[in-house]
Design a protein around this motif. Structure first.
Motif, mmCIF file in Angstrom:
data_model
loop_
_atom_site.group_PDB
_atom_site.id
_atom_site.type_symbol
_atom_site.label_atom_id
_atom_site.label_comp_id
_atom_site.label_asym_id
_atom_site.label_seq_id
_atom_site.Cartn_x
_atom_site.Cartn_y
_atom_site.Cartn_z
ATOM 1 N N VAL A 1 66.196 18.429 67.524
ATOM 2 C CA VAL A 1 65.288 19.598 69.063
ATOM 3 C C VAL A 1 66.497 18.320 70.006
ATOM 4 O O VAL A 1 67.101 17.560 70.025
ATOM 5 N N SER A 2 65.815 19.319 70.812
ATOM 6 C CA SER A 2 66.819 19.048 72.520
ATOM 7 C C SER A 2 66.259 19.164 73.664
ATOM 8 O O SER A 2 64.727 19.853 73.532
ATOM 9 N N GLY B 1 64.260 23.236 87.914
ATOM 10 C CA GLY B 1 65.209 21.991 88.061
ATOM 11 C C GLY B 1 64.003 21.519 86.804
ATOM 12 O O GLY B 1 64.496 19.887 86.488
ATOM 13 N N LYS B 2 63.099 22.105 85.792
ATOM 14 C CA LYS B 2 62.366 21.993 85.127
ATOM 15 C C LYS B 2 63.009 20.823 83.355
ATOM 16 O O LYS B 2 63.701 21.397 82.911
ATOM 17 N N MET B 3 62.637 19.960 82.862
ATOM 18 C CA MET B 3 63.068 19.434 81.014
ATOM 19 C C MET B 3 62.072 20.975 81.082
ATOM 20 O O MET B 3 61.103 20.523 81.111
ATOM 21 N N LEU B 4 63.297 21.015 79.823
ATOM 22 C CA LEU B 4 62.443 21.751 78.610
ATOM 23 C C LEU B 4 62.682 21.763 77.453
ATOM 24 O O LEU B 4 64.136 20.903 77.577
ATOM 25 N N TRP B 5 62.034 21.598 76.841
ATOM 26 C CA TRP B 5 62.492 21.101 75.028
ATOM 27 C C TRP B 5 62.493 22.820 74.044
ATOM 28 O O TRP B 5 62.842 23.862 74.795
ATOM 29 N N GLY B 6 63.954 22.578 73.638
ATOM 30 C CA GLY B 6 64.928 23.552 72.601
ATOM 31 C C GLY B 6 64.854 22.814 71.035
ATOM 32 O O GLY B 6 64.497 21.749 71.051
ATOM 33 N N TRP B 7 65.834 23.943 70.648
ATOM 34 C CA TRP B 7 66.370 22.764 69.786
ATOM 35 C C TRP B 7 67.707 23.372 68.980
ATOM 36 O O TRP B 7 68.332 23.797 70.009
ATOM 37 N N VAL C 1 63.519 36.302 85.893
ATOM 38 C CA VAL C 1 63.999 36.480 84.944
ATOM 39 C C VAL C 1 63.255 37.294 83.770
ATOM 40 O O VAL C 1 62.673 36.333 83.573
ATOM 41 N N GLN C 2 63.128 38.288 82.975
ATOM 42 C CA GLN C 2 62.486 38.993 82.427
ATOM 43 C C GLN C 2 62.987 38.020 80.959
ATOM 44 O O GLN C 2 62.382 37.360 79.964
ATOM 45 N N ASP C 3 64.344 37.730 80.787
ATOM 46 C CA ASP C 3 64.346 37.148 79.681
ATOM 47 C C ASP C 3 65.143 35.781 79.548
ATOM 48 O O ASP C 3 65.651 35.156 80.670
ATOM 49 N N LYS C 4 63.309 35.117 79.321
ATOM 50 C CA LYS C 4 63.367 33.617 79.864
ATOM 51 C C LYS C 4 63.996 32.761 78.364
ATOM 52 O O LYS C 4 63.984 31.301 78.638
ATOM 53 N N VAL C 5 65.158 33.151 77.506
ATOM 54 C CA VAL C 5 66.062 32.454 76.598
ATOM 55 C C VAL C 5 66.717 31.944 77.050
ATOM 56 O O VAL C 5 67.899 32.480 77.542
ATOM 57 N N PHE C 6 67.415 30.662 76.715
ATOM 58 C CA PHE C 6 68.612 30.160 77.587
ATOM 59 C C PHE C 6 69.039 29.355 76.606
ATOM 60 O O PHE C 6 68.586 28.492 76.034
ATOM 61 N N ASP C 7 70.477 29.667 76.183
ATOM 62 C CA ASP C 7 71.396 30.057 74.740
ATOM 63 C C ASP C 7 72.400 29.676 74.667
ATOM 64 O O ASP C 7 72.989 30.254 75.601
ATOM 65 N N THR C 8 73.132 28.973 74.350
ATOM 66 C CA THR C 8 74.762 28.712 74.023
ATOM 67 C C THR C 8 74.937 28.123 72.001
ATOM 68 O O THR C 8 74.314 28.409 72.007
ATOM 69 N N HIS C 9 76.492 29.345 72.412
ATOM 70 C CA HIS C 9 77.364 28.559 71.099
ATOM 71 C C HIS C 9 78.184 27.440 71.548
ATOM 72 O O HIS C 9 79.238 28.089 72.503
ATOM 73 N N SER C 10 78.122 26.700 70.942
ATOM 74 C CA SER C 10 79.055 25.769 71.352
ATOM 75 C C SER C 10 80.042 25.233 70.329
ATOM 76 O O SER C 10 79.948 25.012 69.485
ATOM 77 N N VAL C 11 81.505 25.162 70.889
ATOM 78 C CA VAL C 11 82.543 24.768 69.801
ATOM 79 C C VAL C 11 83.128 23.432 70.491
ATOM 80 O O VAL C 11 83.584 23.695 71.628
ATOM 81 N N ARG C 12 82.974 22.953 69.302
ATOM 82 C CA ARG C 12 84.101 21.170 70.351
ATOM 83 C C ARG C 12 84.653 20.588 69.547
ATOM 84 O O ARG C 12 84.801 21.022 68.789
ATOM 85 N N ALA C 13 85.784 20.069 70.259
ATOM 86 C CA ALA C 13 86.238 18.736 69.000
ATOM 87 C C ALA C 13 85.652 17.808 69.109
ATOM 88 O O ALA C 13 85.446 17.517 70.847
ATOM 89 N N VAL C 14 85.425 16.767 68.354
ATOM 90 C CA VAL C 14 85.404 15.493 68.661
ATOM 91 C C VAL C 14 86.458 14.014 68.108
ATOM 92 O O VAL C 14 87.017 15.154 67.374
ATOM 93 N N VAL C 15 86.072 13.695 68.426
ATOM 94 C CA VAL C 15 86.300 12.009 68.778
ATOM 95 C C VAL C 15 86.222 11.204 68.408
ATOM 96 O O VAL C 15 84.974 10.922 69.162
ATOM 97 N N GLY C 16 86.062 10.340 67.106
ATOM 98 C CA GLY C 16 85.060 9.201 66.413
ATOM 99 C C GLY C 16 86.182 7.652 66.574
ATOM 100 O O GLY C 16 86.335 7.847 65.867
ATOM 101 N N LEU C 17 84.845 6.740 66.440
ATOM 102 C CA LEU C 17 84.876 5.277 65.848
ATOM 103 C C LEU C 17 83.881 5.077 65.376
ATOM 104 O O LEU C 17 82.758 4.753 65.722
ATOM 105 N N ARG C 18 84.288 4.784 64.334
ATOM 106 C CA ARG C 18 83.074 4.076 63.237
ATOM 107 C C ARG C 18 83.280 2.357 62.749
ATOM 108 O O ARG C 18 84.501 2.094 63.378
ATOM 109 N N PHE C 19 82.264 2.217 62.762
ATOM 110 C CA PHE C 19 82.119 0.553 62.912
ATOM 111 C C PHE C 19 81.465 -0.093 61.682
ATOM 112 O O PHE C 19 80.991 0.225 60.425
#
Length: 299
Positions: free
Chosen positions: A195-196, A219-225, A281-299
């Motif tokens: 969830v988001s 600027g309202k907070m909205l739920w999504g997935w 606006v009639q189309d009330k969907v806000f959607d994105t397709h994200s392509v990311r590079a990720v760097v991580g540190l594990r403990f």
């Protein structure tokens, strides 16, 4: 993605080679093969059994690609909450007969120019925890992200005048589960979903200087997935690089613009059916397709 592969794999191989060489120099030549792994661990070598288990921190950056939302507006001319009416002139003709556009108008008419949607940078950070059982990895994470991508929609009236609404994701806080497979450590292939909770910003502008315009629920907070997947490669026992695809979808149905009289006469099309009109606006969907590079540190 190609750039990461070009540098990540050679670097991982180099670290493993250096560690193995150092271990080999410290071991007697008659040391049994079964003891080589213990020697490697004792000297801080590359230990695949430790990978993808425990707490981690990651940062990411990439691009947010937008969907194909329509630019059509809808109107509630009597403000009863039903957006299904036309804004008609005193003669009964549609005041918005010039139509709509899936872009941001730069002039009073469609021919004056229109700016397309913006697919911009996306970035953020996350904290998570993985548990590994053999080659299966499962866990969860909490993530904060921002996006610079913008949807743009415009309507054109016979005045002539334009009415433009830009929509963007200010920030999102997300919680996702993760399930993956690792072939004995070293690399992880996973799916993720959850969830988001996001803040969607709206920017309204118009060339109509007669009526009054009041934005509601901006600027309202909205739920999504969210859902997606990716891969992660360990460069050392603690440092990882990866790539990830993530689809995010929110229901943006709270925002509207209230059109009042302002200095316009009572015969103004926005006023004829009840003294004012709400539009969105009639189309009330806000959607994105994200392509990311990720760097991580594990403990």
């Amino acid at each position: 993605m190609k750039i990461q592969n070009r540098f990540a794999w050679p670097l991982a191989a180099s670290v493993a080679l250096v560690s193995a060489s150092a271990t080999a120099q410290d071991m007697p030549q008659d040391t049994p093969a079964t003891d080589s792994r213990d020697a490697m661990e004792s000297t801080g070598g590359f230990d695949r059994d430790r990978h993808f288990s425990g707490l981690y921190l990651q940062g990411f950056g990439g691009i947010g690609l937008l969907g194909n939302n329509r630019g059509t507006f809808e109107f509630d001319t009597n403000r009863d909450g039903t957006y299904s009416e036309n804004v008609n002139t005193a003669l009964g003709t549609n005041a918005f007969s010039p139509g709509f556009a899936n872009c941001g108008a730069t002039g009073a008419t469609r021919d004056a120019g229109c700016v397309t949607k913006k697919e911009g940078a996306e970035y953020g950070a996350r904290i998570g925890f993985d548990t590994r059982a053999g080659n299966v990895v499962f866990g969860g994470l909490i993530e904060g992200s921002r996006s610079e991508s913008v949807y743009r929609s415009s309507a054109f009236s016979t005045t002539p005048a334009n009415y433009r609404i830009d929509r963007s994701l200010d920030y999102a806080v997300s919680a996702r589960a993760r399930l993956g497979f690792t072939p004995g450590g070293g690399a992880l292939f996973y799916t993720t979903g959850g969830v988001s909770y996001a803040k969607i910003d709206h920017d309204f502008s118009t060339t109509n200087t007669a009526n009054s315009f009041t934005e509601r629920n901006d600027g309202k907070m909205l739920w999504g997935w969210q859902a997606g997947g990716g891969t992660e490669v360990m460069l050392t026992n603690n440092l990882s690089l990866g790539v990830e695809y993530l689809y995010s979808r929110y229901k943006d149905d709270k925002y509207a613009v209230e059109v009042g009289q302002g200095t316009a006469p009572a015969t103004n099309p926005f006023l004829l059916n009840g003294g004012g009109t709400n539009m969105r606006v009639q189309d009330k969907v806000f959607d994105t397709h994200s392509v990311r590079a990720v760097v991580g540190l594990r403990f």
